[in-house]
Design a protein around this motif. Structure first.
Motif, PDB file in Angstrom:
ATOM      1  N   VAL A   1       0.597  -1.272  -0.060  1.00 17.89           N
ATOM      2  CA  VAL A   1       0.136   0.131   0.037  1.00 17.89           C
ATOM      3  C   VAL A   1       0.942   1.383   0.045  1.00 17.89           C
ATOM      4  N   ARG A   2       0.630   2.022  -0.952  1.00 19.46           N
ATOM      5  CA  ARG A   2       1.370   3.285  -1.198  1.00 19.46           C
ATOM      6  C   ARG A   2       1.235   4.141   0.393  1.00 19.46           C
ATOM      7  N   GLY A   3       2.575   4.510   1.010  1.00 15.71           N
ATOM      8  CA  GLY A   3       2.255   5.385   2.038  1.00 15.71           C
ATOM      9  C   GLY A   3       2.599   4.568   3.259  1.00 15.71           C
ATOM     10  N   LEU A   4       2.638   3.082   3.117  1.00 16.68           N
ATOM     11  CA  LEU A   4       3.008   2.318   4.245  1.00 16.68           C
ATOM     12  C   LEU A   4       4.507   1.798   3.889  1.00 16.68           C
ATOM     13  N   PRO A   5       5.190   1.591   4.682  1.00 16.10           N
ATOM     14  CA  PRO A   5       6.602   1.248   4.454  1.00 16.10           C
ATOM     15  C   PRO A   5       6.926  -0.364   4.146  1.00 16.10           C
ATOM     16  N   VAL A   6       6.334  -1.059   4.424  1.00 15.60           N
ATOM     17  CA  VAL A   6       6.490  -2.554   4.026  1.00 15.60           C
ATOM     18  C   VAL A   6       5.154  -3.230   3.670  1.00 15.60           C
ATOM     19  N   ALA A   7       5.341  -4.285   2.885  1.00 17.43           N
ATOM     20  CA  ALA A   7       4.207  -4.877   2.443  1.00 17.43           C
ATOM     21  C   ALA A   7       3.546  -5.731   3.440  1.00 17.43           C
ATOM     22  N   ARG A   8       2.255  -5.941   3.681  1.00 20.63           N
ATOM     23  CA  ARG A   8       1.561  -6.592   4.895  1.00 20.63           C
ATOM     24  C   ARG A   8       0.817  -7.864   4.412  1.00 20.63           C
ATOM     25  N   ALA A   9       0.658  -8.791   5.367  1.00 24.79           N
ATOM     26  CA  ALA A   9      -0.008  -9.876   5.201  1.00 24.79           C
ATOM     27  C   ALA A   9      -1.496  -9.448   5.075  1.00 24.79           C
ATOM     28  N   GLY A  10      -2.099 -10.245   4.091  1.00 31.70           N
ATOM     29  CA  GLY A  10      -3.751  -9.921   3.774  1.00 31.70           C
ATOM     30  C   GLY A  10      -4.339 -11.269   3.756  1.00 31.70           C
ATOM     31  N   LEU A  11      -5.566 -11.284   4.265  1.00 34.16           N
ATOM     32  CA  LEU A  11      -6.375 -12.358   4.291  1.00 34.16           C
ATOM     33  C   LEU A  11      -7.542 -12.466   3.280  1.00 34.16           C
TER      34      LEU A  11
ATOM     35  N   GLU B   1      -9.302  -3.824   1.940  1.00 33.29           N
ATOM     36  CA  GLU B   1      -9.524  -3.122   3.156  1.00 33.29           C
ATOM     37  C   GLU B   1      -8.509  -3.153   4.260  1.00 33.29           C
ATOM     38  N   LEU B   2      -8.438  -1.909   4.447  1.00 33.76           N
ATOM     39  CA  LEU B   2      -7.276  -1.840   5.546  1.00 33.76           C
ATOM     40  C   LEU B   2      -8.100  -1.507   6.825  1.00 33.76           C
ATOM     41  N   VAL B   3      -7.817  -2.233   7.801  1.00 30.72           N
ATOM     42  CA  VAL B   3      -8.463  -2.261   9.184  1.00 30.72           C
ATOM     43  C   VAL B   3      -7.707  -2.031  10.311  1.00 30.72           C
ATOM     44  N   VAL B   4      -8.243  -1.277  11.367  1.00 26.70           N
ATOM     45  CA  VAL B   4      -7.715  -1.257  12.678  1.00 26.70           C
ATOM     46  C   VAL B   4      -8.853  -1.979  13.664  1.00 26.70           C
ATOM     47  N   PRO B   5      -8.456  -3.110  14.331  1.00 26.89           N
ATOM     48  CA  PRO B   5      -9.273  -3.651  15.272  1.00 26.89           C
ATOM     49  C   PRO B   5      -9.479  -2.582  16.411  1.00 26.89           C
ATOM     50  N   LEU B   6     -10.613  -2.295  17.068  1.00 28.22           N
ATOM     51  CA  LEU B   6     -10.795  -1.230  18.261  1.00 28.22           C
ATOM     52  C   LEU B   6     -11.362  -2.125  19.341  1.00 28.22           C
ATOM     53  N   GLY B   7     -11.064  -3.453  19.607  1.00 27.09           N
ATOM     54  CA  GLY B   7     -11.775  -4.122  20.828  1.00 27.09           C
ATOM     55  C   GLY B   7     -13.167  -4.598  20.844  1.00 27.09           C
TER      56      GLY B   7
ATOM     57  N   PRO C   1     -14.855 -10.499  -4.327  1.00 24.57           N
ATOM     58  CA  PRO C   1     -13.522 -10.713  -3.642  1.00 24.57           C
ATOM     59  C   PRO C   1     -13.126  -9.419  -2.937  1.00 24.57           C
ATOM     60  N   HIS C   2     -12.528  -9.846  -1.642  1.00 20.41           N
ATOM     61  CA  HIS C   2     -11.766  -8.924  -0.876  1.00 20.41           C
ATOM     62  C   HIS C   2     -10.473  -9.422  -0.315  1.00 20.41           C
ATOM     63  N   THR C   3      -9.697  -8.510   0.151  1.00 18.34           N
ATOM     64  CA  THR C   3      -8.500  -8.866   0.872  1.00 18.34           C
ATOM     65  C   THR C   3      -8.252  -7.934   1.981  1.00 18.34           C
ATOM     66  N   VAL C   4      -8.098  -8.483   3.017  1.00 15.99           N
ATOM     67  CA  VAL C   4      -8.059  -7.508   4.302  1.00 15.99           C
ATOM     68  C   VAL C   4      -6.897  -7.582   4.980  1.00 15.99           C
ATOM     69  N   LEU C   5      -6.450  -6.382   5.418  1.00 15.89           N
ATOM     70  CA  LEU C   5      -5.017  -6.291   6.220  1.00 15.89           C
ATOM     71  C   LEU C   5      -5.280  -5.507   7.215  1.00 15.89           C
ATOM     72  N   ALA C   6      -4.631  -5.974   8.251  1.00 15.13           N
ATOM     73  CA  ALA C   6      -4.610  -5.242   9.791  1.00 15.13           C
ATOM     74  C   ALA C   6      -3.473  -4.151   9.459  1.00 15.13           C
TER      75      ALA C   6
END
Length: 311
Positions: free
Chosen positions: A164-174, A215-221, A181-186
């Motif tokens: 993702v542009r703006g994020l320093p490293v590649a992230r794992a996605g589900l 989808e870029l997600v942040v879990p909030l509890g 189709p969707h790909t979700v990364l935390a």
């Protein structure tokens, strides 16, 4: 694009995921990619993340399949992305087209409305806003969901890598399939969520055959309620064929399902999903998922097709 005269349109949105709505119940409109792109153009057209034509199911081959699945699905949601491409369905769009069907007298708002989509029949009903707001909420039975990566992806929590542009490293996605189709990364926190640049499409490896929404997600509890635990997540989304949108209904489902999978046994079945355009509620019923949220119709207009074609 060809044609002259005036085309009646309605503008609506679900948590600011917005659509141009067309009443073509008799199937007389030739809805090609060029017309869709022109209507969805935010400067020279009406503007929207997509175009939805409400048409009698027996007027389309896909509608005939919906009728075979459920004879009550008399009306079909013919959804097109803003770039003119055909899409399976749209969770926010289902709610908005239900409100549209109510507005034009095809549904009285009571009981359930069965709508045909390319992802199967979706059943819609009116529900109260859980926060007591004045806007009508609709709940959609979104059908079956699954993890395309199967048990291995569930165990690993990922089956793709996303840059993702703006994020320093590649992230794992589900990968999560909710009819599309969707790909979700935390992400680690809200700062990273804000830093992501979704003006460019994230690069997903491996790329699903028909592309994917990301989808870029942040879990909030979680929080406890009288009805049990409710999970919370905040997300942004890049939709294939559109770009970043203020909300995505199937994306909200995918985000909740991914976070629930990562949380493991005992995770809530009910999730509050915060998107830039508002809040929706996702409820997991085993192998099926339900989406609830607001739908708003904001304008009715007549489009001059000759002027639209000259843009």
């Amino acid at each position: 694009m060809t044609g002259t005269g005036l085309l009646a349109v309605t503008k609506g949105h679900g948590t600011e995921n917005d659509f141009v709505l067309l009443d073509d119940r008799t199937g007389e409109l030739e809805l090609g990619p060029e017309l869709v792109r022109a209507l969805a153009d935010r400067r020279a057209g009406v503007g929207g993340d997509g175009v939805i034509r409400l048409i009698a199911s027996d007027r389309l081959p896909e509608g005939a399949a919906a009728l075979a699945e459920d004879p009550q699905a008399r009306w079909f949601m013919d959804y097109r992305n803003a770039d003119g491409s055909v899409a399976e369905m749209c969770g926010n769009g289902v709610r908005v087209v239900a409100a549209f069907a109510e507005r034009i007298g095809l549904w009285d708002g009571r009981g359930e409305l069965a709508l045909g989509t390319r992802a199967g029949v979706r059943r819609v009903r009116r529900v109260p806003d859980p926060d007591g707001g004045p806007v009508a909420w609709y709940s959609v039975e979104m059908g079956a969901w699954h993890l395309p990566g199967g048990a291995a992806a569930a165990a690993e929590g990922a089956d793709a890598e996303v840059e993702v542009r703006g994020l320093p490293v590649a992230r794992a996605g589900l990968s999560v399939d909710v009819g599309n189709p969707h790909t979700v990364l935390a992400l680690a926190g809200l700062e990273e969520l804000a830093a992501a640049d979704l003006t460019a499409a994230p690069q997903v490896d491996p790329v699903p055959p028909t592309g994917t929404n990301v989808e870029l997600v942040v879990p909030l509890g979680e929080r406890r309620t009288a009805d049990g635990a409710v999970g919370a997540v905040r997300m942004r989304v890049h939709e294939r064929g559109v770009g970043e949108t203020r909300s995505c209904g199937t994306g909200a489902c995918a985000a909740a399902l991914a976070v629930r999978a990562w949380a493991g046994a005992g995770a809530p079945d009910v999730w509050r999903v915060e998107v830039p355009g508002g809040v929706v509620r996702v409820t997991v019923h085993g192998g099926r998922v339900e989406l609830a949220g607001p739908a708003v119709l904001v304008a009715e207009a007549e489009v001059d097709l000759a002027a639209l074609a000259s843009r």
